[in-house]
Structures are given as structure tokens and as C-alpha cells.
Design a protein around this motif. Structure first.
Motif, PDB file in Angstrom:
ATOM      1  N   ARG A 190      -0.954 -13.869  70.062  1.00 43.74           N
ATOM      2  CA  ARG A 190      -1.859 -12.781  70.448  1.00 43.74           C
ATOM      3  C   ARG A 190      -1.290 -11.424  70.009  1.00 43.74           C
ATOM      4  N   GLN A 191       0.028 -11.231  70.233  1.00 44.21           N
ATOM      5  CA  GLN A 191       0.677  -9.970  69.862  1.00 44.21           C
ATOM      6  C   GLN A 191       0.731  -9.796  68.352  1.00 44.21           C
ATOM      7  N   VAL A 192       0.973 -10.896  67.635  1.00 48.37           N
ATOM      8  CA  VAL A 192       0.996 -10.828  66.172  1.00 48.37           C
ATOM      9  C   VAL A 192      -0.370 -10.370  65.642  1.00 48.37           C
ATOM     10  N   MET A 193      -1.449 -10.858  66.252  1.00 49.76           N
ATOM     11  CA  MET A 193      -2.805 -10.457  65.831  1.00 49.76           C
ATOM     12  C   MET A 193      -2.980  -8.935  65.974  1.00 49.76           C
ATOM     13  N   GLY A 194      -2.501  -8.400  67.107  1.00 47.75           N
ATOM     14  CA  GLY A 194      -2.605  -6.954  67.345  1.00 47.75           C
ATOM     15  C   GLY A 194      -1.783  -6.168  66.341  1.00 47.75           C
ATOM     16  N   GLU A 195      -0.587  -6.669  66.031  1.00 44.53           N
ATOM     17  CA  GLU A 195       0.292  -5.978  65.079  1.00 44.53           C
ATOM     18  C   GLU A 195      -0.289  -6.007  63.663  1.00 44.53           C
ATOM     19  N   ILE A 196      -0.899  -7.129  63.284  1.00 47.06           N
ATOM     20  CA  ILE A 196      -1.529  -7.214  61.956  1.00 47.06           C
ATOM     21  C   ILE A 196      -2.647  -6.181  61.832  1.00 47.06           C
ATOM     22  N   LEU A 197      -3.452  -6.055  62.884  1.00 46.58           N
ATOM     23  CA  LEU A 197      -4.543  -5.072  62.851  1.00 46.58           C
ATOM     24  C   LEU A 197      -3.974  -3.650  62.765  1.00 46.58           C
ATOM     25  N   ALA A 214      -3.466   2.513  69.058  1.00 44.59           N
ATOM     26  CA  ALA A 214      -2.854   1.334  69.686  1.00 44.59           C
ATOM     27  C   ALA A 214      -3.918   0.247  69.661  1.00 44.59           C
ATOM     28  N   VAL A 215      -3.486  -0.993  69.666  1.00 42.76           N
ATOM     29  CA  VAL A 215      -4.417  -2.123  69.606  1.00 42.76           C
ATOM     30  C   VAL A 215      -4.232  -3.000  70.834  1.00 42.76           C
ATOM     31  N   GLU A 216      -5.347  -3.349  71.459  1.00 42.51           N
ATOM     32  CA  GLU A 216      -5.314  -4.282  72.584  1.00 42.51           C
ATOM     33  C   GLU A 216      -6.156  -5.506  72.226  1.00 42.51           C
ATOM     34  N   ILE A 217      -5.568  -6.676  72.283  1.00 45.40           N
ATOM     35  CA  ILE A 217      -6.320  -7.920  72.031  1.00 45.40           C
ATOM     36  C   ILE A 217      -6.919  -8.350  73.371  1.00 45.40           C
ATOM     37  N   THR A 218      -8.234  -8.265  73.483  1.00 42.16           N
ATOM     38  CA  THR A 218      -8.901  -8.559  74.761  1.00 42.16           C
ATOM     39  C   THR A 218      -9.374 -10.015  74.848  1.00 42.16           C
ATOM     40  N   LYS A 219      -9.419 -10.687  73.680  1.00 48.59           N
ATOM     41  CA  LYS A 219      -9.793 -12.105  73.695  1.00 48.59           C
ATOM     42  C   LYS A 219      -9.037 -12.817  72.582  1.00 48.59           C
ATOM     43  N   PHE A 220      -8.459 -13.965  72.916  1.00 47.43           N
ATOM     44  CA  PHE A 220      -7.773 -14.786  71.917  1.00 47.43           C
ATOM     45  C   PHE A 220      -7.967 -16.228  72.354  1.00 47.43           C
ATOM     46  N   SER A 221      -8.906 -16.906  71.732  1.00 49.55           N
ATOM     47  CA  SER A 221      -9.211 -18.277  72.167  1.00 49.55           C
ATOM     48  C   SER A 221      -9.547 -19.151  70.960  1.00 49.55           C
ATOM     49  N   GLU A 222      -9.377 -20.462  71.158  1.00 46.72           N
ATOM     50  CA  GLU A 222      -9.619 -21.414  70.074  1.00 46.72           C
ATOM     51  C   GLU A 222     -10.814 -22.291  70.400  1.00 46.72           C
ATOM     52  N   ARG A 223     -11.728 -22.415  69.444  1.00 41.20           N
ATOM     53  CA  ARG A 223     -12.886 -23.302  69.616  1.00 41.20           C
ATOM     54  C   ARG A 223     -12.471 -24.746  69.343  1.00 41.20           C
ATOM     55  N   ASP A 224     -13.321 -25.685  69.718  1.00 41.76           N
ATOM     56  CA  ASP A 224     -13.060 -27.108  69.450  1.00 41.76           C
ATOM     57  C   ASP A 224     -12.904 -27.375  67.958  1.00 41.76           C
ATOM     58  N   SER A 225     -13.589 -26.552  67.157  1.00 44.57           N
ATOM     59  CA  SER A 225     -13.554 -26.723  65.695  1.00 44.57           C
ATOM     60  C   SER A 225     -12.247 -26.195  65.089  1.00 44.57           C
ATOM     61  N   GLY A 226     -11.436 -25.503  65.911  1.00 42.32           N
ATOM     62  CA  GLY A 226     -10.173 -24.936  65.401  1.00 42.32           C
ATOM     63  C   GLY A 226     -10.275 -23.463  65.029  1.00 42.32           C
ATOM     64  N   VAL A 227     -11.506 -22.921  64.998  1.00 43.52           N
ATOM     65  CA  VAL A 227     -11.692 -21.491  64.706  1.00 43.52           C
ATOM     66  C   VAL A 227     -11.110 -20.667  65.856  1.00 43.52           C
ATOM     67  N   ILE A 228     -10.382 -19.598  65.506  1.00 41.57           N
ATOM     68  CA  ILE A 228      -9.816 -18.702  66.517  1.00 41.57           C
ATOM     69  C   ILE A 228     -10.735 -17.489  66.672  1.00 41.57           C
ATOM     70  N   ASP A 229     -11.129 -17.191  67.905  1.00 39.17           N
ATOM     71  CA  ASP A 229     -11.906 -15.976  68.201  1.00 39.17           C
ATOM     72  C   ASP A 229     -10.972 -14.884  68.695  1.00 39.17           C
ATOM     73  N   VAL A 230     -11.008 -13.735  68.006  1.00 35.23           N
ATOM     74  CA  VAL A 230     -10.170 -12.602  68.407  1.00 35.23           C
ATOM     75  C   VAL A 230     -11.055 -11.376  68.624  1.00 35.23           C
ATOM     76  N   ASP A 231     -10.999 -10.801  69.829  1.00 29.25           N
ATOM     77  CA  ASP A 231     -11.652  -9.518  70.105  1.00 29.25           C
ATOM     78  C   ASP A 231     -10.552  -8.473  70.238  1.00 29.25           C
ATOM     79  N   ALA A 232     -10.692  -7.362  69.524  1.00 21.91           N
ATOM     80  CA  ALA A 232      -9.654  -6.332  69.545  1.00 21.91           C
ATOM     81  C   ALA A 232     -10.273  -4.961  69.791  1.00 21.91           C
ATOM     82  N   THR A 233      -9.604  -4.170  70.633  1.00 19.25           N
ATOM     83  CA  THR A 233     -10.005  -2.777  70.854  1.00 19.25           C
ATOM     84  C   THR A 233      -8.935  -1.869  70.265  1.00 19.25           C
TER      85      THR A 233
END
Length: 299
Positions: A190-197, A214-233
Motif C-alpha cells: 500500500r505504501q509503495v503505491m503511494g510512493e510511486i504516485l 502528500a499521497v494517501e491510499i484510501t483503498k487497496f484491495s484485490e479482486r477475485d480476478s487478481g486485479v488490484i483496485d487502488v484509490d488515492a487522494t
């Protein structure tokens, strides 16, 4: 079964923009710390993990030492100075300039205080002629004659890195493996995602604006298909900055998000669906509570 029998804790320190994160990434073999040509890119201490033969090297990539001008700046300086305690070796990274600057002298003084072994690494040797390194080495030897070794390197081309790893092997202590095989950083995904952004904000935006984000990752979840959903503010300090980050018809935010998503997918090894928002938090860098809420804590 892992054959790790030794561990070496190494702090990588130096002034801003000297190549600490580039060196950490080069030794680890993949991107664990974000890189840009702007000062103060790294804000937290980041662990990079390298397993070679029977030894695990844990590299502490630190923010550049600078004069703090905000609560965030105070935090970053504290991270650097505290990183020089309880390690097996300090790696002081400098540029090929025949002069010892204030930040370098401050770090040398701190290393002497802590009485820890220190390797001087002269980075960016690909930008100068070999003969130009001699006055650089002489200047640092004059500032302090206590360096265990002086190694010219290029984090960019990889020159000198084998010699550096050979030298670091001397500081390994017998002990258990601290990070499991395959783990290259202590940062949660989750933190790596924020740092990349945040890296892409530094890449795409000019002047002071990216340092006020500054970046806050408000959602980090994985679907059954393996796709990762990331919401960032993305938080910025002024309403005018918000407009610049979003850009005309959202073009700048689309560009930043697209570049970030590509790197996120490389890191995660799967498809990433990224959604980004921009909000204003005025002067958050001067507010200790905001600084802490974005994950910059003294621990």
C-alpha cells in the motif's frame, strides 16, 4: 531452504539528490525507493533487502540531510540522524566535487560520534574524468582520516558496485535472516503505491508544487480476478496548486495517474485499476498532526 547465516545493517546517507535511492535500487535489483532529480524525494527511512550468498544486507535509504524549514523537514532530519544508531556500517555517498560541504561534514561528525565504521562512496563517476577523482578523495581524507574504505561508484551505470558489495561483506554479523526470501523492502505494498504516485508528481510538476504534496491510499484491495483496485487522494497546500495538478480538462492528473499505474503494475505483477482525487490541506507540512497522519512518524 535459505542459507542466510549473516546479516549486515547499512545506513546509506548523504545530502539531498546525491543518488542514495538510485544506489539502493541498483543494489537491490529492483525499484524499492522512488527517484527524481528534485531534492528531498525520500521522506521516510526505507529498507532495501539484498541477499547475496550466505548474507542478508539491509540497506537503510534515508532522506537527504538539509536545513529543515517545516515540521516535515524536522521529521526528515530526525530520520537521518536516528538512522546512524545501531547499524554495522555507514555508507556516506558524495558527489565528485573536491570540497566537503556542510551536510557532509555534519554527517561525518555524527558518524564519528556514533563510532561506527564508514565507507565513503564517491558517486556519479560516469560524469567526470578519472583524474578528477583524486582531489575529491584528498579533500575527504583531509576532513577525516577515519574512512574504512573509499570506493568510486556509479549507481547509474553499476560501475564499482561489485567492489562495494565485497567491502560491505566485512561488516556482516552472524545472525538470523530478518526478511524472508523474495522480500526486497519493508514497505507495505500500500505504501509503495503511494510512493510511486508521489514520484510521478515530482516528475511531472515544476518547482515547489510537488514538495507540497502528500499521497494517501484510501483503498487497496484485490479482486477475485487478481486485479488490484487502488484509490488515492493527493493533498496539496493551495487551491491554485490543485488546478495545476489536475491540469486543463484533467490532462495533467491523467498523465500522472497513467505513469503511476504502469509502475504499480510492474511492482505488483498484475493489472492495477487506479483512481485519483486531489484535495487541498493548507500548509500541511507545518502541521505536526497532518505530517503524522500522512505516515511520517518518529518510531
Amino acid at each position: 531452504m535459505s542459507n542466510i547465516k549473516n546479516v549486515a545493517m547499512i545506513t546509506v546517507c548523504g545530502r539531498p539528490n546525491v543518488g542514495k535511492s538510485s544506489l539502493t535500487n541498483a543494489l537491490v535489483g529492483e525499484k524499492v525507493a522512488i527517484v527524481s532529480n528534485k531534492a528531498q524525494t525520500t521522506r521516510n527511512r526505507i529498507y532495501g533487502v539484498v541477499n547475496r550468498e550466505d548474507t542478508q544486507y539491509i540497506l537503510l535509504d534515508t532522506p537527504g540531510l538539509h536545513k529543515p524549514k517545516s515540521a516535515l523537514g524536522d521529521y526528515m532530519v530526525k530520520v537521518v540522524t536516528s538512522s546512524l544508531s545501531d547499524v554495522d556500517c555507514a555508507l556516506l555517498l558524495v558527489e565528485p566535487i573536491p570540497h566537503v560541504g556542510g551536510p557532509e561534514q555534519a554527517l561525518i561528525d555524527r558518524i564519528r560520534e556514533e563510532e561506527i565504521p564508514c565507507i565513503l562512496c564517491v558517486n556519479k563517476i560516469d560524469t567526470v574524468e578519472p583524474a578528477e577523482l583524486l582531489p575529491v578523495i584528498a579533500a575527504y581524507n583531509q576532513a577525516w582520516d577515519g574512512f574504512d574504505a573509499i570506493i568510486p561508484i556509479s549507481a547509474h551505470t553499476g560501475s564499482g558496485l561489485k567492489d562495494l558489495m565485497k567491502e560491505l561483506r566485512k561488516y556482516a554479523q552472524e545472525g538470523p535472516q530478518l526478511f524472508p526470501d523474495g522480500m526486497t523492502t519493508d514497505q507495505p505494498e500500500r505504501q509503495v503505491m503511494g510512493e510511486i504516485l508521489r514520484e510521478k508528481l515530482l516528475l511531472c510538476l515544476d518547482k515547489e508544487i510537488p514538495h507540497g504534496t502528500a499521497v494517501e491510499i484510501t483503498k487497496f484491495s484485490e479482486r477475485d480476478s487478481g486485479v488490484i483496485d487502488v484509490d488515492a487522494t493527493i493533498y496539496c497546500e493551495k487551491a491554485s496548486h490543485k488546478g495545476i495538478i489536475i491540469g486543463k480538462q484533467g490532462a495533467m492528473l491523467k498523465k500522472i495517474s497513467s505513469l503511476a499505474r504502469q509502475d504499480m503494475e510492474k511492482f505488483m505483477g498484475t493489472k492495477v485499476y487506479l483512481e485519483t482525487w486531489v484535495k487541498v490541506k493548507e500548509n500541511w507540512r507545518d502541521n505536526v498532526n497532518y505530517v503524522r497522519s500522512f505516515g511520517y512518524r518518529d518510531e
